[in-house]
Design a protein around this motif. Structure first.
Motif, PDB file in Angstrom:
ATOM      1  N   UNK B   7     -51.744  12.607 -25.520  1.00  0.00           N
ATOM      2  CA  UNK B   7     -51.867  11.220 -26.003  1.00  0.00           C
ATOM      3  C   UNK B   7     -50.670  10.883 -26.889  1.00  0.00           C
ATOM      4  N   UNK B   8     -50.267  11.856 -27.720  1.00  0.00           N
ATOM      5  CA  UNK B   8     -49.092  11.658 -28.592  1.00  0.00           C
ATOM      6  C   UNK B   8     -47.849  11.428 -27.716  1.00  0.00           C
ATOM      7  N   UNK B   9     -47.702  12.264 -26.683  1.00  0.00           N
ATOM      8  CA  UNK B   9     -46.527  12.163 -25.807  1.00  0.00           C
ATOM      9  C   UNK B   9     -46.505  10.825 -25.076  1.00  0.00           C
ATOM     10  N   UNK B  10     -47.698  10.356 -24.672  1.00  0.00           N
ATOM     11  CA  UNK B  10     -47.751   9.055 -23.984  1.00  0.00           C
ATOM     12  C   UNK B  10     -47.278   7.933 -24.899  1.00  0.00           C
ATOM     13  N   UNK B  11     -47.789   7.944 -26.120  1.00  0.00           N
ATOM     14  CA  UNK B  11     -47.392   6.890 -27.073  1.00  0.00           C
ATOM     15  C   UNK B  11     -45.902   6.976 -27.388  1.00  0.00           C
ATOM     16  N   UNK B  12     -45.429   8.216 -27.528  1.00  0.00           N
ATOM     17  CA  UNK B  12     -44.007   8.445 -27.820  1.00  0.00           C
ATOM     18  C   UNK B  12     -43.137   7.916 -26.674  1.00  0.00           C
ATOM     19  N   UNK B  13     -43.560   8.230 -25.435  1.00  0.00           N
ATOM     20  CA  UNK B  13     -42.794   7.802 -24.256  1.00  0.00           C
ATOM     21  C   UNK B  13     -42.727   6.281 -24.172  1.00  0.00           C
ATOM     22  N   UNK B  14     -43.854   5.651 -24.423  1.00  0.00           N
ATOM     23  CA  UNK B  14     -43.888   4.179 -24.348  1.00  0.00           C
ATOM     24  C   UNK B  14     -42.934   3.589 -25.381  1.00  0.00           C
ATOM     25  N   UNK B  15     -42.998   4.116 -26.608  1.00  0.00           N
ATOM     26  CA  UNK B  15     -42.161   3.552 -27.674  1.00  0.00           C
ATOM     27  C   UNK B  15     -40.677   3.824 -27.428  1.00  0.00           C
ATOM     28  N   UNK B  16     -40.370   5.010 -26.883  1.00  0.00           N
ATOM     29  CA  UNK B  16     -38.971   5.309 -26.550  1.00  0.00           C
ATOM     30  C   UNK B  16     -38.469   4.340 -25.479  1.00  0.00           C
ATOM     31  N   UNK B  17     -39.324   4.065 -24.493  1.00  0.00           N
ATOM     32  CA  UNK B  17     -38.951   3.123 -23.425  1.00  0.00           C
ATOM     33  C   UNK B  17     -38.718   1.733 -24.000  1.00  0.00           C
ATOM     34  N   UNK B  18     -39.624   1.338 -24.894  1.00  0.00           N
ATOM     35  CA  UNK B  18     -39.476   0.019 -25.543  1.00  0.00           C
ATOM     36  C   UNK B  18     -38.150  -0.048 -26.293  1.00  0.00           C
ATOM     37  N   UNK B  19     -37.755   1.083 -26.883  1.00  0.00           N
ATOM     38  CA  UNK B  19     -36.510   1.127 -27.653  1.00  0.00           C
ATOM     39  C   UNK B  19     -35.277   1.205 -26.750  1.00  0.00           C
ATOM     40  N   UNK B  20     -35.501   1.324 -25.435  1.00  0.00           N
ATOM     41  CA  UNK B  20     -34.366   1.317 -24.510  1.00  0.00           C
ATOM     42  C   UNK B  20     -33.837   2.699 -24.163  1.00  0.00           C
ATOM     43  N   UNK B  21     -34.572   3.770 -24.534  1.00  0.00           N
ATOM     44  CA  UNK B  21     -34.105   5.126 -24.191  1.00  0.00           C
ATOM     45  C   UNK B  21     -34.300   5.383 -22.695  1.00  0.00           C
ATOM     46  N   UNK B  22     -33.408   6.154 -22.099  1.00  0.00           N
ATOM     47  CA  UNK B  22     -33.496   6.469 -20.670  1.00  0.00           C
ATOM     48  C   UNK B  22     -34.471   7.601 -20.415  1.00  0.00           C
ATOM     49  N   UNK B  23     -34.818   7.780 -19.116  1.00  0.00           N
ATOM     50  CA  UNK B  23     -35.791   8.817 -18.739  1.00  0.00           C
ATOM     51  C   UNK B  23     -35.288  10.213 -19.122  1.00  0.00           C
ATOM     52  N   UNK B  27     -37.193  12.812 -21.604  1.00  0.00           N
ATOM     53  CA  UNK B  27     -37.583  14.147 -21.127  1.00  0.00           C
ATOM     54  C   UNK B  27     -37.047  15.230 -22.066  1.00  0.00           C
ATOM     55  N   UNK B  28     -35.796  15.087 -22.518  1.00  0.00           N
ATOM     56  CA  UNK B  28     -35.215  16.084 -23.432  1.00  0.00           C
ATOM     57  C   UNK B  28     -35.946  16.089 -24.770  1.00  0.00           C
ATOM     58  N   UNK B  29     -36.276  14.887 -25.273  1.00  0.00           N
ATOM     59  CA  UNK B  29     -36.974  14.802 -26.566  1.00  0.00           C
ATOM     60  C   UNK B  29     -38.355  15.450 -26.467  1.00  0.00           C
ATOM     61  N   UNK B  30     -39.048  15.237 -25.337  1.00  0.00           N
ATOM     62  CA  UNK B  30     -40.376  15.837 -25.165  1.00  0.00           C
ATOM     63  C   UNK B  30     -40.266  17.359 -25.025  1.00  0.00           C
ATOM     64  N   UNK B  31     -39.183  17.825 -24.397  1.00  0.00           N
ATOM     65  CA  UNK B  31     -38.972  19.279 -24.290  1.00  0.00           C
ATOM     66  C   UNK B  31     -38.774  19.876 -25.688  1.00  0.00           C
ATOM     67  N   UNK B  32     -38.034  19.164 -26.556  1.00  0.00           N
ATOM     68  CA  UNK B  32     -37.863  19.607 -27.947  1.00  0.00           C
ATOM     69  C   UNK B  32     -39.210  19.693 -28.663  1.00  0.00           C
ATOM     70  N   UNK B  33     -40.029  18.650 -28.467  1.00  0.00           N
ATOM     71  CA  UNK B  33     -41.347  18.609 -29.124  1.00  0.00           C
ATOM     72  C   UNK B  33     -42.214  19.784 -28.651  1.00  0.00           C
ATOM     73  N   UNK B  34     -42.217  20.024 -27.339  1.00  0.00           N
ATOM     74  CA  UNK B  34     -43.030  21.123 -26.783  1.00  0.00           C
ATOM     75  C   UNK B  34     -42.585  22.467 -27.356  1.00  0.00           C
TER      76      UNK B  34
END
Lengths: 117, 211
Positions: B7-23, B27-34
């Protein structure tokens, strides 16, 4: 100062320099850098503070990333200091010395020239 | 990843997309988090705090995307636009013609190859469709003059396209009334196949960015 109860603003101001200094020792990754900062007495630095800083250093070309796969664990992004990063570290060390000397002169007026005299 | 972290990753992904970050960046940021959570034993929320706040802070530090056009995606868009133009002209020809042949006029030709593609580009390209966000109010689009200019231009082009169709009615050739719908349908199928290929190659590039 073990225990790491420094004001957060101080840490934010010095964190770039500390991370560059850690990476000058060897390439490292986020969690290991956080551990190293804590072991140095700077307290627990949260991922929410550390990773945006690492992204800033990477965007500035001061560190270079490389992904390495751990033994059965997740992939980790190792960061290595670039030549520009090494030059920046030297520059920031000089600046930090001047800054702390200036603060010392104001904070300890009775000790002639401050602690770095 | 546990449900809570998903759920955290979903919210993070949505907000990153809103901020204009690319896929790839996401993906790299989520790999860091994991990796960080696996090492520390903390949940994503414990280690990184509120996903929206973290995404906003991280996206601000990412290098700005180079302005430029994805030529492959742009090509697909143009193919789709011409296909729709052909289908538009073709469906009107089918409706209005009692004979097997319909006149091919300069107006129809310009409508299909110029006016409709220009209209689609103006309304569908990223800079016209996605308005920038103000960092102070990231949840809603900021005012952008270009957006409104593009809308007015698109409206003007629609009027010009209709005028071309009606005004330039000199017959160049007579063609089968099934030519426009047939070409349009064929091109639409081709464009959707090309879109699928482009999307698949972009997804593969994103997944290999963070091993």
């Amino acid at each position: 100062m073990p225990g790491g109860s420094f004001p957060a603003d101080w840490l934010r101001g010095a964190l770039d320099l500390c991370v560059l200094a850690i990476l000058a020792e060897s390439a490292s990754y986020g969690y290991a850098i956080a551990q190293r900062l804590e072991a140095a007495g700077l307290g627990a630095v949260k991922g929410g503070t550390l990773y945006p800083l690492l992204a800033r250093l990477e965007a500035a070309g001061l560190v270079a990333p490389s992904w390495r796969t751990g033994d059965g664990g997740p992939s980790r992004k190792y960061l290595e200091l670039t030549d520009a990063g090494r030059a920046e570290l030297v520059h920031r060390r000089d600046l930090w010395r001047q800054f702390t000397a200036s603060v010392d002169r104001l904070a300890y007026p009775l000790e002639a020239g401050g602690r770095h005299a | 990843m546990p449900d809570q972290d998903s759920a955290w990753a979903n919210e993070f992904t949505i907000q990153m997309t809103v901020q204009g970050a690319g896929a790839g960046d996401i993906a790299k940021a989520l790999a860091d988090v994991r990796a960080h959570c696996a090492d520390s034993g903390e949940s994503a929320y414990e280690a990184f705090g509120d996903p929206k706040t973290y995404a906003t802070a991280l996206a601000a530090e990412l290098p700005a995307k180079q302005p430029g056009i994805d030529l492959r995606a742009f090509g697909v868009l143009l193919m789709t636009a011409v296909a729709f133009g052909l289908l538009l002209v073709g469906s009107v020809s089918l409706a209005e013609s009692r004979d097997n042949e319909v006149p091919l006029t300069l107006g129809k030709l310009l409508l299909v190859v110029v006016a409709v593609p220009a209209w689609v580009v103006l309304t569908q390209t990223r800079w016209a469709r996605r308005r920038p966000r103000d960092p102070a109010t990231p949840d809603r689009p900021a005012f952008d003059e270009r957006y409104w200019r593009a809308l007015w231009l698109a409206l003007g082009l629609a009027v010009v396209g209709a005028a071309l169709w009606i005004g330039l009615d000199r017959t160049l050739w007579s063609v089968s009334k099934w030519l426009f719908p047939g070409l349009g349908f064929g091109l639409l199928v081709l464009s959707q196949l090309a879109r699928w290929l482009v999307t698949r190659s972009a997804a593969e590039a994103g997944s290999t960015a963070a091993p």
